[in-house]
Design a protein around this motif. Structure first.
Motif: not given
Length: 507
Positions: A315-331, A334-345
Motif C-alpha cells: 500500500i503506497s497510501e490511504l486516501l479519501v475520494d468521492d467514493g469514500g475511503t480507499a487504499a492505493r497500491l504501489a502499482d 485503488v481498492l475500496p477500503a473501510d477497514l485495513v487489518i495488518c498482519g505485518t509483524g
C-alpha cells in the motif's frame, strides 16, 4: 530469592512453575486480565488456531485435553493455560491486569526495582524489589503497523486501521470493504472469516511465503514432515553433526529432492500455479524465518474470488475520494477500503527497560545478545524466557526455564564472558545471513527447535537418552518425553543449595 516474571503466556507460566518447584519465591505480572499471552482474549482475532497439532503444542507435564480438535482454537489454548495454572497452583503468584512500567537495577546492580500499577490506571505506581527478573513478555506482543501516508485523513473520514490482534468483532466488518495486509499466518487466518461477512476482501502481500498443507496429498500429516528431527535436519544448521553432515554433504542431492518433492505436491494440492501464487525462490525457503501452514479454505476462496490476493504489492497510501475511503497500491491500483487489518509483524523489545539498558542487551544492529537465547552477557540477575521462538515454542520456553532455575541454583559452570559473546555473535551472523535479516532480532530460531533444546539440556547434563532422541527422527516430538527434566534438575542441583524439600515437591 524473590523472582519477578513479566508475562503470563506459555513462557511466563512455565517459568513460574519450574522456578516455584525449584524453591524460589515467584511473582508473575501481566497487563491483560487473563493468562495466555498471544492467546489472551484481548488479542485473539477471528479464525485464530494453532499451527502445531495438539500433540506437539503443550508443556511437558500437561497434555492438551483429549477432546480438543487436532488444531485447537485460540480460545481452547487459553483455557488450556488456565488449566495449567490450576494444576500447578499458580493462581496465588499471578498479578493480572497489572502493568510493569519500569524495571531498573539498583544497589550496585544487585537488585531490581520494579514499578507496577493496575492496567489503565493513572495512580502512582507500586515499587518493589526483587533479586532476579525473568523477561517473558513475548516476542509477538507489540504489533507493527506500517506508517501509511494519508492515515490521519483516512481515519478522520471513518476508515479504520488495526493490527490483526486488535480485531475482535467480526460484525464490524459486515458489508464493509476490507483490505488485509500481509501473507503470514494471521493475515490468511483472519481473511477467511472476513470473506464470510465483508462486501469485498482483498489481501495485499509484499512477498509470498511458502505454505504447508496440514495434510500433504490429503493423507500425510505435516507433523511427520516438519515436527520431527528428520524434518529439522533437512535445513542446514550452524554446526551439522552426525547424519546431518551426510544430508548436507554427500546426501545433499537426496535432501534437495525430498524438499522439492514436498514443494511440488504442496503446489499441486493448493493449486498455487493456477492461482498465480507460487512464491519466488524454492520450497526450502519455507523455513528461512517462519513456517506458515495453509489456512483451511484460504486457497479455495481465492479460487472462488471471495478473497483477492495482490501479490508482490504494498500500500503506497490511504486516501479519501468521492467514493469514500480507499487504499492505493504501489502499482496504482485503488481498492475500496473501510477497514485495513495488518498482519505485518511485531517489534521485539522490552517496554519497561530504558534505552541504556536496551543498549547493554543488544549488539550494534539491535539484536538481542542472549547466551542460549536466555542469558544476557552484560546485565546481571536477568534471564529471558520465550526468546527462542520455534516449532516447539512451549517446550523450548519450558526448557529455558529449567536452565534458568539450574543457573540460579548454582548448577551451571558458564564459559567466560568473552567466549559467550563470541558464540552469540557467530550465531547472530549466521541467523542474519540465512534469514536475510528476518530473525526477529535474533529471537526466532525456526526451524531449529530441537537443536536449541539439545544445547540447553546438554549444558545441564539433562538431555534425553540417545534412544529417545532417535525415536524423534521419524516420529513427531512429544513434549511429554521431557516431563522428568525438571525434577532431575532439582535433584542434581540439590547438593549446591542444600534444598531437599523442592526435590520432594517436584517428584
Amino acid at each position: 530469592m524473590r523472582i519477578a516474571i513479566v508475562g503470563a503466556g506459555f513462557a511466563g507460566l512455565s517459568a513460574a512453575k519450574v522456578l516455584r518447584q525449584s524453591g524460589f519465591d515467584v511473582t508473575v505480572f501481566d497487563k491483560t486480565p487473563d493468562v495466555g499471552g498471544v492467546w489472551s482474549r484481548t488479542r485473539r482475532y477471528p479464525g485464530l488456531r494453532t499451527q502445531n497439532n495438539k500433540g506437539t503444542y503443550h508443556l511437558s507435564d500437561l497434555p492438551m485435553p483429549a477432546h480438543y480438535p487436532e488444531w485447537p482454537t485460540g480460545e481452547q489454548v487459553q483455557r488450556y493455560l488456565e488449566s495449567y495454572v490450576d494444576t500447578f497452583g499458580l493462581d496465588a503468584v499471578l498479578r493480572l491486569s497489572t502493568e510493569v512500567l519500569s524495571a531498573e537495577l539498583v544497589d550496585g546492580e544487585t537488585e531490581w526495582l520494579i514499578a507496577s500499577r493496575p492496567t489503565g490506571s493513572q495512580d502512582p505506581p507500586t515499587w518493589e524489589r526483587y533479586d532476579h527478573l525473568v523477561v517473558a513478555n513475548g516476542i509477538f506482543s507489540d504489533p507493527v503497523v506500517p506508517p501509511f501516508p494519508g492515515r490521519a485523513e483516512f481515519t478522520a473520514a471513518g476508515g479504520r486501521v488495526l493490527a490483526s490482534g486488535e480485531f475482535h468483532d467480526l460484525e464490524t466488518a459486515r458489508g464493509r470493504n476490507v483490505v488485509v495486509v500481509g501473507y503470514g499466518k494471521s493475515s490468511c487466518d483472519v481473511a477467511i472469516p472476513l470473506s464470510d461477512v465483508a462486501a469485498q476482501t482483498h489481501l495485499v502481500a509484499r512477498e509470498l511465503l511458502w505454505k504447508m498443507p496440514k495434510k500433504l496429498a490429503g493423507a500425510v500429516n505435516y507433523k511427520y514432515l516438519l515436527l520431527t528431527r528428520m524434518g529439522e535436519a533437512l535445513f542446514r544448521y550452524l554446526s551439522p553433526k552426525g547424519f546431518e553432515r551426510f544430508l548436507h554433504g554427500p546426501g545433499n542431492g537426496l535432501r534437495r529432492r525430498m524438499l522439492d518433492s514436498v514443494g511440488s505436491v504442496a503446489t499441486r494440492q493448493l493449486k498455487l500455479r493456477e492461482l498465480g501464487l507460487v512464491p519466488n525462490g524454492t520450497f526450502e525457503d519455507i523455513a528461512r524465518s517462519t513456517v506458515s501452514l495453509a489456512t483451511d479454505g484460504f486457497f479455495e476462496r481465492v479460487a472462488e474470488g471471495r478473497i483477492v490476493v495482490h501479490r508482490d504489492r504494498v500500500i503506497s497510501e490511504l486516501l479519501v475520494d468521492d467514493g469514500g475511503t480507499a487504499a492505493r497500491l504501489a502499482d496504482g491500483t485503488v481498492l475500496p477500503a473501510d477497514l485495513v487489518i495488518c498482519g505485518t509483524g511485531f517489534r521485539q523489545h522490552v517496554p519497561f527497560f530504558d534505552a541504556a539498558l536496551h543498549a547493554r542487551l543488544e549488539d550494534g544492529s539491535g539484536n538481542f545478545m542472549l547466551y542460549r537465547q536466555i542469558l544476557p552477557i552484560d546485565v546481571p540477575h536477568l534471564t529471558f524466557a520465550g526468546y527462542n521462538s520455534s516449532f516447539f515454542s512451549p517446550l523450548g520456553a519450558e526448557m529455558a526455564a529449567v536452565w534458568t532455575a539450574a543457573h540460579l541454583r548454582g548448577g551451571i559452570t558458564l564459559p567466560s564472558r568473552e567466549r559467550m559473546r563470541e558464540e552469540v555473535r557467530t550465531r547472530l551472523e549466521w541467523m542474519t545471513a540465512r534469514t536475510k535479516g528476518h530473525h526477529a532480532r535474533g529471537t526466532n530460531i525456526i526451524p531449529f527447535s530441537m537443536h536449541n533444546i539439545d544445547e540447553v539440556l546438554d549444558e545441564l547434563g539433562l538431555n534425553l537418552g540417545r534412544l529417545a532422541r532417535a525415536r524423534q527422527w521419524l516420529a513427531p516430538v512429544d513434549p511429554r518425553s521431557y516431563r522428568r527434566v525438571t525434577p532431575r534438575m532439582i535433584q542434581r542441583t540439590a547438593a549446591a543449595t542444600g534444598d531437599r524439600s523442592s526435590v520432594r515437591e517436584a517428584v
